[in-house]
Design a protein around this motif. Structure first.
Motif, PDB file in Angstrom:
ATOM      1  N   LEU B 259      14.947  44.781  -3.431  1.00  0.00           N
ATOM      2  CA  LEU B 259      15.219  46.038  -2.725  1.00  0.00           C
ATOM      3  C   LEU B 259      16.089  45.780  -1.498  1.00  0.00           C
ATOM      4  CD1 LEU B 259      14.482  49.092  -2.661  1.00  0.00           C
ATOM      5  CD2 LEU B 259      12.578  48.499  -1.180  1.00  0.00           C
ATOM      6  N   GLY B 262      19.610  45.518  -2.274  1.00  0.00           N
ATOM      7  CA  GLY B 262      20.287  46.722  -2.731  1.00  0.00           C
ATOM      8  C   GLY B 262      19.916  47.158  -4.130  1.00  0.00           C
ATOM      9  N   GLY B 263      18.929  46.520  -4.735  1.00  0.00           N
ATOM     10  CA  GLY B 263      18.529  46.884  -6.088  1.00  0.00           C
ATOM     11  C   GLY B 263      17.734  48.178  -6.125  1.00  0.00           C
ATOM     12  N   SER B 264      17.590  48.725  -7.324  1.00  0.00           N
ATOM     13  CA  SER B 264      16.819  49.949  -7.517  1.00  0.00           C
ATOM     14  C   SER B 264      15.328  49.620  -7.590  1.00  0.00           C
ATOM     15  CB  SER B 264      17.236  50.622  -8.826  1.00  0.00           C
ATOM     16  OG  SER B 264      18.579  51.030  -8.780  1.00  0.00           O
ATOM     17  N   LEU B 265      14.510  50.617  -7.315  1.00  0.00           N
ATOM     18  CA  LEU B 265      13.075  50.510  -7.577  1.00  0.00           C
ATOM     19  C   LEU B 265      12.874  50.665  -9.075  1.00  0.00           C
ATOM     20  CD1 LEU B 265      11.939  52.864  -4.705  1.00  0.00           C
ATOM     21  CD2 LEU B 265      11.598  50.394  -4.797  1.00  0.00           C
ATOM     22  N   CYS B 266      12.089  49.784  -9.675  1.00  0.00           N
ATOM     23  CA  CYS B 266      11.983  49.799 -11.134  1.00  0.00           C
ATOM     24  C   CYS B 266      10.521  49.808 -11.559  1.00  0.00           C
ATOM     25  CB  CYS B 266      12.713  48.573 -11.692  1.00  0.00           C
ATOM     26  SG  CYS B 266      12.779  48.539 -13.474  1.00  0.00           S
TER      27      CYS B 266
END
Lengths: 367, 367, 367, 367
Positions: B259, B262-266
């Motif tokens: 996170l 910069g990643g998405s919540l999955c």
């Protein structure tokens, strides 16, 4: 052992995402941008080649009914070429696609990604396998270069094709029944959505419904100020969206508007719903990846200051009034895209190409 | 019909992600931060309650061997309380967890998310179901409040539990064999990785291997300048990573370092590998979601200016020299996290809590 | 009227950011990457041209002392060419640059952006105007193509040049004096930093100090876990940074590491300090633009679990222990970059080039 | 020495951004949301206090003309209280503000940030100093708690105030004159914009013009597809914007829509124009900070497929047709915001508060 079963399902899931099929081809539909004269010329070329057939095959070819009188297409000239052509040249309409999708063994699109989206639009339920040809550079959805169409189609018809089943979403607009407020005094939209059978009579009635290949967007539309909507996953409230809008994309759509909104690139085999806020006014709403088995709802609260607008694959734009919501779930009817490479490898290619990732390609192994 | 089969697999996949199990409980392992004196006190309390048992049950309880002589734990005092306790109080070591994971029917962790990660670390292969109790506020991985431990555990032992199978990754460091260059003259790492049986003798040999619950990170470590590594998905080159590093996270890890990168919540049910660049020096490398059936490799080119470092769940940090790579794939051994709510609903709760999404909670339906 | 005065200062500020100067040239320093043989060849060519002079001018040329014995440079051969050359070919050392920067009328760099940064590094106080030549493609800091060096230099010497005064920062490491804790019992670092004369004896003593052209970074360095530091602007606490680190960049540095950390592109005329978190673990710390009249401090709290590391233009990397801080302020000595176009227009060019903005260039007006 | 001059201008610039003024107060204007009954009550309270005056002062107080007949305001009752009140209670209209801004010595706003924006809107040219009172929590633009209004205003009138001069932009819509195409055959908008006197007759004529405190947004408005516009800085083409739109914000506006679009937080002393794309379809258009001495233009190309819409501080929304552009530059009339703390420290406070940065405040020094 449980973990082996998990492994098994994972494999099965992978195989289903990319399946080999051998078609018995009789009828072929051709879809192009009929306002583009150059494309009509190419369509004519393609039709002629299909008419001639290979090894005695006699295909029925459907072109759009607007081509019937197009001078560039010259249907008459085509029919004069060979007596058998006349009976095998048919014309499709949007209505035929909607009502009798099984009329076509496969669809050929000629144009860009927009033309492929249009194919998805025409076939809201069952979709025949779709060959997507591009005349210029390939896109995310166009996978074959028209220059080589003879070879591509010959091989496909003879050897079969690999088809990637692209997840599509169905979005249904749920309209709040006037007077519902009297029944459910507090007017809380979550109460109304999830009360199920507890409330009689029902509070909402289904309105327009569309199937999308890329995304459903709920945004402020022409409203000058941001919209405030409520986001639900199954029967859970996720968050209040204070933003210009929200984009709910399929993995296929992850390379389109969803990317502009800050979403991740998502491989088409992933069974996911990608939710990304558009210009969120809260810093803590980050893009979200949910399982495609969930049902997502975006609701306009009954006491909202403004309405919201929902659009489907960038086409329709419909107003959601206070108390309405859109309900989004995986469609039973995926989009079967003929692949140029097995195992969705062409997706990686399209990413590399479009993101300029290929700037320093490494050599591949001997094979 | 194919689309029905797809639906079936989707359902199956959902069920497997969150399964109900009824355990025949005999041996329980307790895991806590043994350097925290307050936690030792709570551990003692928990052990005593388990020893007493309910309805005549006589559990064997394992605590960490470092507690044997801890005055706050007072093993002696505990054993004197009741003659039967002595034979049922055992001590676990990291070795026992590694070699005989089936010794425990379930594991109780007492502490924060770090303690849960440590449980995953101890059980690199089969993991017993893990109850995660927190003393303060709940986190992404801690799901039960220790205040209510008696009720939670009683109910669990009696009625069974719902377990979410969290995907884990296995990362294997592949060391380049010295002198490989002589064989494969061009020294291209892609050639070496994918040449398979074509090259004799092999170019790489497996080194350290670890299973992670959150993420594997390859970064520049103490190097002052950014690292340049090559990213492969299966046998395809994806991109050259010019960045501080790259984070390869499980869905569980999507709320951690991924996170921040910069990643998405999955959602944990999604069978995905999340790849996010860390401070990318190219603007076109965006976070990527790939299927967990893929094998991901991050390689340091033979001609790279600097080495890179790989770390596993933030613990080990191992140098990758020029020509080495790390190979990442889904582990056969998921992490069975006991859930406080069915259907992974507690994941949504943890997101809402931590992102302050609940600032304006909507009422839920009657039920 | 006040608003007119504001307008006046705005204009003045703009003029100062980009000034025209006419130099009386006597001594020229050349800076290149001396480990790159090709560059030594080009340096030789450049030196020869300068030695020959135009219109009877007799410049003194300084090259790096490591070239004295480089066969590719062939100092002896050069000196033999013309008797006057020997007395006019000098050798510079880092020490000479540091101690007597006025020895040079201007500096020519030959290489990439790194070579320009090195020029800034050598001249920590007064910097002579710097001509930056590139051999390949131009970068953000390299503004002239070496192919045209004769013309560029002739014109510059004859007509004068436009110099952009690039803001630089000075960073001073402030070391906590051992035993300070006894004096100031609570050990709160903000108390210690801002107590000023109130505390006798002082709590901190200045350590290493460096001037940077791009950025100062405080990060976790080789530490495996994120760092937690405190950020102050003047005497105000801004935020606690829970992140991999923080980047404090000049406008010039906005196209370098700061961009990778998520910062905005910032025109060099803007008198600003750009603060961007690196992989922040809190979603609400967004990049910040502060006036260059502020003093920024990044401190490691006395009770921090780990140390932090500070680096200057990516070169030095120095550990900050618990209680230490780095104090950053605008340097009195800007970096005078000779511009290829007036009004910092070459900055826009460099952005367009590097971001691929020029992909669809619009035609410019007749002129 | 040049560098000293630079230092001097930097200091001067800082002083001008935050100046101390002592007002001779005679006439005060009060601005509130007149549709909010509670606020009218508070307004009444405030008017009464001002009427009474301190130390014999006799202020003239202006309230909005819509309050004349509002029962909650009860003008009649107020006038009966004291014979002198009648002559000193005046009513303002938008027209008065526009035509005779010097009628007021200062303005008091009562409400949220929107009310402050409205004050800026009313005074498109000279703005009297503005006191912004909030009834609930303070915002980015509201700086005083209404609970303490007596003390705040007494002190201000007696001791003078510190005023921060907030940069505003002027946006002028430039309409393409029909038939221009005939003159300038290629219809390139850059040619037309920058051709200056070269083209006779002119190609564009100025249309609507507005001054903004927060931002000017050019977006697709109700158009279903993204807009494609051209961005110019002075006479340079910066980039083609393929996006939902572009936000051009002042530093004051950096905490509003610009932040949602991904822009940096920018201290109000920075003389900058913040340009951020809204959902850019190109990954390489990153937020940009330009000097406020530049003139920015956003143009709709003559051959664009769709129009664009420009809005000013979220209020007006005006269509830009093909060939039109909006020209944005610093206004000569800044917005004088009375500060609650000197040196724009209240800006830092507002950031800390709104971003939750204050979650772990460090103690400040003794003073």
């Amino acid at each position: 052992e449980l973990s082996d079963m998990v492994l098994g399902v994972r494999e099965l899931s992978k195989h289903l995402a990319s399946i080999q099929i051998k078609m018995k081809v009789r009828a072929i539909m051709i879809l192009t941008k009929t306002y583009d004269r150059a494309l009509i010329g190419y369509t004519r070329k393609l039709v002629e080649w299909l008419m001639e057939g290979e090894k005695g095959s006699k295909y029925t070819v459907y072109v759009e009914d607007t081509l019937k009188d197009a001078p560039e297409f010259d249907a008459e000239g085509l029919e004069q070429k060979c007596p058998g052509y006349k009976s095998r040249l048919h014309y499709w309409s949007a209505e035929l696609c909607a009502k009798r999708p099984h009329s076509f063994d496969f669809v050929i699109t000629l144009g860009g990604d927009g033309t492929v989206l249009y194919a998805s639009w025409l076939f809201q339920k069952v979709v025949p396998p779709v060959f997507s040809f591009s005349l210029g550079s390939l896109g995310f959805l166009t996978k074959f270069d028209f220059c080589a169409f003879e070879e591509v189609l010959s091989t496909a018809i003879q050897d079969g094709v690999t088809v990637g089943l692209r997840l599509r979403f169905e979005g249904v607009i749920m309209r709040r029944i006037k007077g519902s407020k009297d029944i459910n005094t507090n007017g809380d939209i979550a109460d109304e959505i999830f009360s199920g059978a507890a409330l009689r009579p029902p509070t909402h009635t289904p309105g327009e419904a569309f199937v999308v290949l890329n995304e459903i967007v709920v945004d402020r539309g022409p409203n000058p100020t941001m919209s405030s909507t409520e986001l639900y996953g199954d029967d859970m409230h996720l968050t209040t969206i204070q933003a210009d809008g929200v984009c709910i994309a399929t993995p296929t759509g992850s390379t389109a508007y969803s990317l502009a909104a800050g979403g991740s690139l998502c491989h088409p085999e992933i069974p996911a719903i990608l939710i990304s806020p558009i210009c969120a006014h809260t810093l803590t709403f980050r893009p979200l990846v949910l399982p495609d088995s969930m049902v997502v709802r975006v609701a306009v609260p009954c006491d909202a200051r403004t309405t919201a607008w929902v659009s489907f694959d960038g086409r329709q734009r419909i107003e959601l009034n206070q108390g309405d919501y859109v309900m989004i779930s995986a469609s039973r009817f995926p989009f079967p895209a003929v692949q140029s490479k097995p195992d969705n490898k062409d997706w990686i290619d399209s990413i590399r190409r479009t993101m300029n990732w290929g700037s320093r390609p490494r050599q591949q192994a001997f094979s």
